[in-house]
Write a protein that holds these residues in place. Sequence first.
Motif, PDB file in Angstrom:
ATOM      1  N   UNK A  42       0.830  -1.207   0.000  1.00  0.00           N
ATOM      2  CA  UNK A  42       0.000   0.000   0.000  1.00  0.00           C
ATOM      3  C   UNK A  42       0.863   1.255   0.000  1.00  0.00           C
ATOM      4  N   UNK A  43       1.927   1.239   0.782  1.00  0.00           N
ATOM      5  CA  UNK A  43       2.806   2.412   0.841  1.00  0.00           C
ATOM      6  C   UNK A  43       3.478   2.653  -0.510  1.00  0.00           C
ATOM      7  N   UNK A  44       3.866   1.576  -1.196  1.00  0.00           N
ATOM      8  CA  UNK A  44       4.467   1.730  -2.514  1.00  0.00           C
ATOM      9  C   UNK A  44       3.467   2.300  -3.522  1.00  0.00           C
ATOM     10  N   UNK A  45       2.212   1.852  -3.426  1.00  0.00           N
ATOM     11  CA  UNK A  45       1.180   2.358  -4.341  1.00  0.00           C
ATOM     12  C   UNK A  45       0.943   3.840  -4.085  1.00  0.00           C
ATOM     13  N   UNK A  46       0.842   4.223  -2.828  1.00  0.00           N
ATOM     14  CA  UNK A  46       0.609   5.625  -2.497  1.00  0.00           C
ATOM     15  C   UNK A  46       1.801   6.483  -2.912  1.00  0.00           C
ATOM     16  N   UNK A  47       2.987   5.922  -2.866  1.00  0.00           N
ATOM     17  CA  UNK A  47       4.188   6.662  -3.280  1.00  0.00           C
ATOM     18  C   UNK A  47       4.303   6.775  -4.797  1.00  0.00           C
ATOM     19  N   UNK A  48       3.408   6.118  -5.521  1.00  0.00           N
ATOM     20  CA  UNK A  48       3.410   6.207  -6.969  1.00  0.00           C
ATOM     21  C   UNK A  48       4.299   5.204  -7.666  1.00  0.00           C
ATOM     22  N   UNK A  49       4.816   4.208  -6.916  1.00  0.00           N
ATOM     23  CA  UNK A  49       5.737   3.239  -7.501  1.00  0.00           C
ATOM     24  C   UNK A  49       5.035   2.040  -8.126  1.00  0.00           C
ATOM     25  N   UNK A  50       3.752   1.899  -7.850  1.00  0.00           N
ATOM     26  CA  UNK A  50       3.085   0.645  -8.191  1.00  0.00           C
ATOM     27  C   UNK A  50       1.602   0.924  -8.322  1.00  0.00           C
ATOM     28  N   UNK A  51       0.851  -0.040  -8.855  1.00  0.00           N
ATOM     29  CA  UNK A  51      -0.602   0.081  -8.921  1.00  0.00           C
ATOM     30  C   UNK A  51      -1.132   0.474 -10.286  1.00  0.00           C
ATOM     31  N   UNK A  52      -2.305  -0.062 -10.634  1.00  0.00           N
ATOM     32  CA  UNK A  52      -2.978   0.215 -11.889  1.00  0.00           C
ATOM     33  C   UNK A  52      -4.464   0.390 -11.614  1.00  0.00           C
ATOM     34  N   UNK A  53      -5.056   1.433 -12.153  1.00  0.00           N
ATOM     35  CA  UNK A  53      -6.498   1.662 -11.998  1.00  0.00           C
ATOM     36  C   UNK A  53      -7.280   0.696 -12.886  1.00  0.00           C
ATOM     37  N   UNK A  54      -8.566   0.478 -12.579  1.00  0.00           N
ATOM     38  CA  UNK A  54      -9.387  -0.336 -13.484  1.00  0.00           C
ATOM     39  C   UNK A  54      -9.439   0.295 -14.874  1.00  0.00           C
ATOM     40  N   UNK A  55      -9.640  -0.502 -15.905  1.00  0.00           N
ATOM     41  CA  UNK A  55      -9.705   0.046 -17.267  1.00  0.00           C
ATOM     42  C   UNK A  55     -10.719   1.183 -17.373  1.00  0.00           C
ATOM     43  N   UNK A  56     -10.292   2.296 -17.939  1.00  0.00           N
ATOM     44  CA  UNK A  56     -11.172   3.446 -18.121  1.00  0.00           C
ATOM     45  C   UNK A  56     -11.270   4.365 -16.932  1.00  0.00           C
ATOM     46  N   UNK A  58      -9.499   6.679 -13.639  1.00  0.00           N
ATOM     47  CA  UNK A  58      -8.312   7.455 -13.307  1.00  0.00           C
ATOM     48  C   UNK A  58      -7.788   7.146 -11.907  1.00  0.00           C
ATOM     49  N   UNK A  59      -8.685   6.647 -11.038  1.00  0.00           N
ATOM     50  CA  UNK A  59      -8.299   6.407  -9.659  1.00  0.00           C
ATOM     51  C   UNK A  59      -8.592   4.957  -9.278  1.00  0.00           C
ATOM     52  N   UNK A  60      -7.886   4.499  -8.265  1.00  0.00           N
ATOM     53  CA  UNK A  60      -7.999   3.131  -7.782  1.00  0.00           C
ATOM     54  C   UNK A  60      -8.421   3.154  -6.319  1.00  0.00           C
ATOM     55  N   UNK A  61      -9.455   2.386  -5.976  1.00  0.00           N
ATOM     56  CA  UNK A  61      -9.778   2.169  -4.561  1.00  0.00           C
ATOM     57  C   UNK A  61      -8.738   1.190  -4.026  1.00  0.00           C
ATOM     58  N   UNK A  62      -8.004   1.633  -3.030  1.00  0.00           N
ATOM     59  CA  UNK A  62      -6.888   0.858  -2.518  1.00  0.00           C
ATOM     60  C   UNK A  62      -7.376  -0.134  -1.460  1.00  0.00           C
ATOM     61  N   UNK A  63      -6.492  -1.027  -1.060  1.00  0.00           N
ATOM     62  CA  UNK A  63      -6.793  -1.930   0.046  1.00  0.00           C
ATOM     63  C   UNK A  63      -6.971  -3.368  -0.391  1.00  0.00           C
ATOM     64  N   UNK A  64      -6.127  -4.274   0.140  1.00  0.00           N
ATOM     65  CA  UNK A  64      -6.241  -5.692  -0.194  1.00  0.00           C
ATOM     66  C   UNK A  64      -6.269  -6.595   1.040  1.00  0.00           C
ATOM     67  N   UNK A  65      -5.997  -6.057   2.226  1.00  0.00           N
ATOM     68  CA  UNK A  65      -6.081  -6.845   3.463  1.00  0.00           C
ATOM     69  C   UNK A  65      -7.418  -6.531   4.124  1.00  0.00           C
ATOM     70  N   UNK A  66      -8.445  -7.307   3.799  1.00  0.00           N
ATOM     71  CA  UNK A  66      -9.814  -6.943   4.169  1.00  0.00           C
ATOM     72  C   UNK A  66     -10.335  -7.719   5.365  1.00  0.00           C
TER      73      UNK A  66
END
Length: 349
Positions: A42-56, A58-66
Amino acid sequence: MRALTIAPGVADSARVEDVPDPPAADGAVLVRTLALGVCGTDREIVAGHYGWAPPGAQRLVIGHESLGKVEEAPAGCGVEVGDMVVGIVRRPDPVPCPACAVGEWDMCRNGRYTERGIKERNGFGSEFFRIEPVFLVKVDPALGTAGVLLEPTSVVAKAWDHTERIGNRSRSWQPKTLLVTGSGPVGLLAALMGAQRGLDVHVLDHHDSLQKRRLLDALGATYHVESLDNLNGFKPDILMECSGAPSVVRDVLGRTAASGIVCLVGITAPGHDFDIDIGALNRTMVLDNNTVFGTVNANRLHYEMAGEALARADKAWLNSLITRREPVEQWTQSLERQPDDIKVIVDFC
């Protein structure tokens, strides 16, 4: 509904915003979020190093430890209203590759998988999320908020699953000792599962922590605060590297007993060069029949193994791993490391 979102590739773009209710296309089960674990990814995604938004998007709802509670579910789908559940992160690729075709999407061969909150699918960091029943895992309600540890424990469960499969290449393999490097949440959970297997568990970290020392004492494990060179020649049968520190990754290679296994669980950023005597390392590993392998993610089997491990664990011990809770409105504070942090969660309750 409120959601924790970021713009992938844009540093410090995290915010809380109102987003539409989760679409029916996400799955037939509606879950109300209770808690969300925060980790290095999560920290890497917030830092802009990682992560991809859904097709179409601009933003991604974060969080994978639910961790959530079922609000709506079709009859006979395997979960019922009121069940405590955790969402599986990864989805198989659409081809599918040979691994995804047999439910081992964590071993995807072509990289076309998607991941909730990470890669091309919105995550679980919203007040509600929808999900397919096949990607839900029920959690023992006795765990309470500690159920949020299921996803990181699944990663450790996979590490143990693959370690034991490799070890069983020899009919005589009977490991006695485990060394874990790094005492973050994953390292402590690796130690827990080692203790549950009856191993003599040792954990090495770079700085002392009274809280971690107490947690490891409760497991009957030995806590070391020094370098590998100061362990008096200790050579474990299994070594799980959970720190991701480049120098530690270098130093664990060739450090096991004969027929030993090094499992790399921590992820290291590129750009670190070290001098290594490759000849000596090769000679040691070949002559001693040693193995080094890496692991990440998990499939349903590993989530179920994780659930069994957490159910067997002392509940007070598990709750002690959760050292800080941040409300949704201040969730970005969960990304800022504090000295006594182990597992930080965003509390949706």
